[in-house]
Design a protein around this motif. Structure first.
Motif, PDB file in Angstrom:
ATOM      1  N   SER A 127      30.900  48.005  41.511  1.00  0.00           N
ATOM      2  CA  SER A 127      31.734  48.430  42.643  1.00  0.00           C
ATOM      3  C   SER A 127      31.777  49.941  42.824  1.00  0.00           C
ATOM      4  CB  SER A 127      33.169  47.892  42.477  1.00  0.00           C
ATOM      5  OG  SER A 127      33.189  46.499  42.369  1.00  0.00           O
ATOM      6  N   LEU A 128      30.655  50.605  42.603  1.00  0.00           N
ATOM      7  CA  LEU A 128      30.655  52.064  42.660  1.00  0.00           C
ATOM      8  C   LEU A 128      30.893  52.586  44.070  1.00  0.00           C
ATOM      9  CD1 LEU A 128      27.715  52.794  40.205  1.00  0.00           C
ATOM     10  CD2 LEU A 128      30.143  52.600  39.711  1.00  0.00           C
ATOM     11  N   GLU A 129      30.560  51.765  45.064  1.00  0.00           N
ATOM     12  CA  GLU A 129      30.803  52.199  46.435  1.00  0.00           C
ATOM     13  C   GLU A 129      32.293  52.214  46.760  1.00  0.00           C
ATOM     14  OE1 GLU A 129      30.550  47.814  46.264  1.00  0.00           O
ATOM     15  OE2 GLU A 129      29.282  49.458  45.528  1.00  0.00           O
ATOM     16  N   SER A 130      33.118  51.577  45.914  1.00  0.00           N
ATOM     17  CA  SER A 130      34.561  51.511  46.152  1.00  0.00           C
ATOM     18  C   SER A 130      35.328  52.609  45.428  1.00  0.00           C
ATOM     19  CB  SER A 130      35.097  50.138  45.703  1.00  0.00           C
ATOM     20  OG  SER A 130      34.453  49.088  46.380  1.00  0.00           O
ATOM     21  N   PHE A 131      34.637  53.508  44.742  1.00  0.00           N
ATOM     22  CA  PHE A 131      35.326  54.538  43.968  1.00  0.00           C
ATOM     23  C   PHE A 131      36.077  55.484  44.901  1.00  0.00           C
ATOM     24  CE2 PHE A 131      33.626  55.116  39.420  1.00  0.00           C
ATOM     25  CZ  PHE A 131      33.613  53.751  39.227  1.00  0.00           C
ATOM     26  N   THR A 132      37.395  55.419  44.849  1.00  0.00           N
ATOM     27  CA  THR A 132      38.251  56.384  45.533  1.00  0.00           C
ATOM     28  C   THR A 132      39.414  56.688  44.610  1.00  0.00           C
ATOM     29  OG1 THR A 132      39.760  54.786  46.568  1.00  0.00           O
ATOM     30  CG2 THR A 132      37.705  55.285  47.754  1.00  0.00           C
ATOM     31  N   ALA A 133      40.106  57.782  44.873  1.00  0.00           N
ATOM     32  CA  ALA A 133      41.252  58.151  44.045  1.00  0.00           C
ATOM     33  C   ALA A 133      42.344  57.094  44.104  1.00  0.00           C
ATOM     34  CB  ALA A 133      41.797  59.503  44.495  1.00  0.00           C
ATOM     35  N   ALA A 134      42.357  56.277  45.152  1.00  0.00           N
ATOM     36  CA  ALA A 134      43.381  55.249  45.301  1.00  0.00           C
ATOM     37  C   ALA A 134      43.014  53.946  44.591  1.00  0.00           C
ATOM     38  CB  ALA A 134      43.619  54.967  46.781  1.00  0.00           C
ATOM     39  N   GLY A 135      41.815  53.864  44.036  1.00  0.00           N
ATOM     40  CA  GLY A 135      41.409  52.656  43.338  1.00  0.00           C
ATOM     41  C   GLY A 135      40.696  51.654  44.208  1.00  0.00           C
ATOM     42  N   GLY A 136      40.932  51.704  45.514  1.00  0.00           N
ATOM     43  CA  GLY A 136      40.229  50.829  46.440  1.00  0.00           C
ATOM     44  C   GLY A 136      40.354  49.358  46.077  1.00  0.00           C
ATOM     45  N   ARG A 137      39.241  48.653  46.101  1.00  0.00           N
ATOM     46  CA  ARG A 137      39.233  47.214  45.803  1.00  0.00           C
ATOM     47  C   ARG A 137      38.801  46.943  44.363  1.00  0.00           C
ATOM     48  NH1 ARG A 137      36.601  48.000  50.433  1.00  0.00           N
ATOM     49  NH2 ARG A 137      34.569  47.533  49.511  1.00  0.00           N
ATOM     50  N   ILE A 138      38.856  47.946  43.518  1.00  0.00           N
ATOM     51  CA  ILE A 138      38.415  47.792  42.129  1.00  0.00           C
ATOM     52  C   ILE A 138      39.425  46.954  41.345  1.00  0.00           C
ATOM     53  CG2 ILE A 138      37.959  49.040  39.984  1.00  0.00           C
ATOM     54  CD1 ILE A 138      36.908  51.332  41.748  1.00  0.00           C
ATOM     55  N   SER A 139      38.928  45.964  40.615  1.00  0.00           N
ATOM     56  CA  SER A 139      39.783  45.060  39.844  1.00  0.00           C
ATOM     57  C   SER A 139      39.804  45.462  38.366  1.00  0.00           C
ATOM     58  CB  SER A 139      39.263  43.628  39.962  1.00  0.00           C
ATOM     59  OG  SER A 139      38.027  43.496  39.263  1.00  0.00           O
ATOM     60  N   TYR A 140      40.704  44.830  37.628  1.00  0.00           N
ATOM     61  CA  TYR A 140      40.746  45.028  36.178  1.00  0.00           C
ATOM     62  C   TYR A 140      39.389  44.690  35.553  1.00  0.00           C
ATOM     63  CZ  TYR A 140      41.984  44.161  31.274  1.00  0.00           C
ATOM     64  OH  TYR A 140      42.022  44.166  29.904  1.00  0.00           O
ATOM     65  N   SER A 141      38.802  43.565  35.964  1.00  0.00           N
ATOM     66  CA  SER A 141      37.499  43.168  35.413  1.00  0.00           C
ATOM     67  C   SER A 141      36.442  44.225  35.689  1.00  0.00           C
ATOM     68  CB  SER A 141      37.069  41.829  36.009  1.00  0.00           C
ATOM     69  OG  SER A 141      37.953  40.795  35.620  1.00  0.00           O
ATOM     70  N   ASP A 142      36.483  44.816  36.888  1.00  0.00           N
ATOM     71  CA  ASP A 142      35.537  45.884  37.218  1.00  0.00           C
ATOM     72  C   ASP A 142      35.694  47.063  36.267  1.00  0.00           C
ATOM     73  OD1 ASP A 142      34.748  44.341  39.414  1.00  0.00           O
ATOM     74  OD2 ASP A 142      36.019  45.450  40.825  1.00  0.00           O
ATOM     75  N   THR A 143      36.952  47.458  36.011  1.00  0.00           N
ATOM     76  CA  THR A 143      37.175  48.637  35.154  1.00  0.00           C
ATOM     77  C   THR A 143      36.699  48.396  33.728  1.00  0.00           C
ATOM     78  OG1 THR A 143      39.468  48.037  34.522  1.00  0.00           O
ATOM     79  CG2 THR A 143      39.179  49.342  36.539  1.00  0.00           C
ATOM     80  N   LYS A 144      36.797  47.160  33.272  1.00  0.00           N
ATOM     81  CA  LYS A 144      36.343  46.875  31.918  1.00  0.00           C
ATOM     82  C   LYS A 144      34.817  46.817  31.839  1.00  0.00           C
ATOM     83  CE  LYS A 144      40.178  47.141  29.846  1.00  0.00           C
ATOM     84  NZ  LYS A 144      40.407  48.246  28.889  1.00  0.00           N
ATOM     85  N   LEU A 145      34.173  46.548  32.977  1.00  0.00           N
ATOM     86  CA  LEU A 145      32.721  46.730  33.049  1.00  0.00           C
ATOM     87  C   LEU A 145      32.381  48.218  33.077  1.00  0.00           C
ATOM     88  CD1 LEU A 145      29.783  45.852  33.413  1.00  0.00           C
ATOM     89  CD2 LEU A 145      30.256  45.562  35.860  1.00  0.00           C
TER      90      LEU A 145
END
Length: 244
Positions: A127-145
């Motif tokens: 989900s690198l296209e979703s990287f924003t300071a607000a977190g965007g649509r990034i999920s917990y599972s994404d962050t652990k990846l």
């Protein structure tokens, strides 16, 4: 005597791992997000050498945590244990993805690095296209990846460091809840083992462990282009470039 710094060690698995290493005679520096939790951490982990205070959901405070860690000295091991699950998307992204990136870049390079991932990373997407300071649509599972990808990039770029990621399992600690089915001690045993063991199985890099054994992981983590994009996006959002 080896010195070890744990983020997110005011309670939960982080504190249990820290206490286990203190009992083994290691010098352990704790971390808590505020002064009240820092007092609690020191009371519950007698023998800890120090506690560093800083909220990892804030970029500037995270940078100050790195400054305080460097002022303490060079650590033999740094364990990026801090993580949040049920929180706003921005907080999850900041604590789980950006904070370990910032601290990896700014804390003086230790001999060993550990990153707490999760079995939930298997459902994650870069989900690198979703990287924003607000977190965007990034999920917990994404962050652990993301944190596994960071670990793999560090292992590749810093061959003098043992950098590994850990799935603690669904342990009955603060995040997992009392009804979690996994063994509590196994939830933190891998972190302590990787931090100090001379076992050849622990002196490796770029691996993903669960309960002291290498475990299958999301193949996106091995994509070198994705790793580089992750470092670039984190650098752009934090103002901290990954060191050569």
């Amino acid at each position: 005597m080896a010195s070890i710094f744990f983020t997110g060690s005011a309670d939960g698995l982080g504190q249990l791992a820290a206490k286990a290493l203190i009992e083994q005679g290691y010098q352990v520096v704790l971390h808590a997000r505020n002064a009240e939790r820092a007092r609690h951490a020191m009371l519950n982990a007698p023998g800890a050498a120090h506690v560093i205070v800083g909220d990892l959901s804030d970029i500037d405070e995270t940078k100050r945590v790195a400054e305080a860690a460097n002022a303490w000295g060079r650590f033999d091991a740094v364990i990026h244990n801090a993580g949040v699950y049920q929180a706003p998307a921005r907080t999850v992204f900041m604590v789980n993805t950006l904070a370990p990136y910032i601290l990896t870049c700014l804390i003086r390079r230790p001999r060993r690095l550990m990153y707490l991932s999760s079995g939930m990373h298997l459902q994650g997407w870069a989900s690198l296209e979703s990287f924003t300071a607000a977190g965007g649509r990034i999920s917990y599972s994404d962050t652990k990846l993301h944190v596994l990808m960071l670990c793999k990039a560090v292992a590749r770029k810093w061959p003098d460091v043992y950098a590994n990621a850990v799935d603690p399992g669904w342990a009955p600690a603060k995040m997992g809840g009392r009804g979690a089915p996994d063994d509590l001690q196994e939830g933190y045993a891998t972190q302590t083992w990787l931090a100090v063991s001379d076992d050849p199985r622990a002196k490796v890099s770029g691996r993903y462990f669960r309960h002291r054994a290498e475990s299958p992981y999301n193949p996106q983590a091995d994509d070198l282009m994705l790793q580089e994009r992750l470092l670039s996006r984190c650098g752009a959002l934090t103002g901290v470039a990954f060191p050569a």
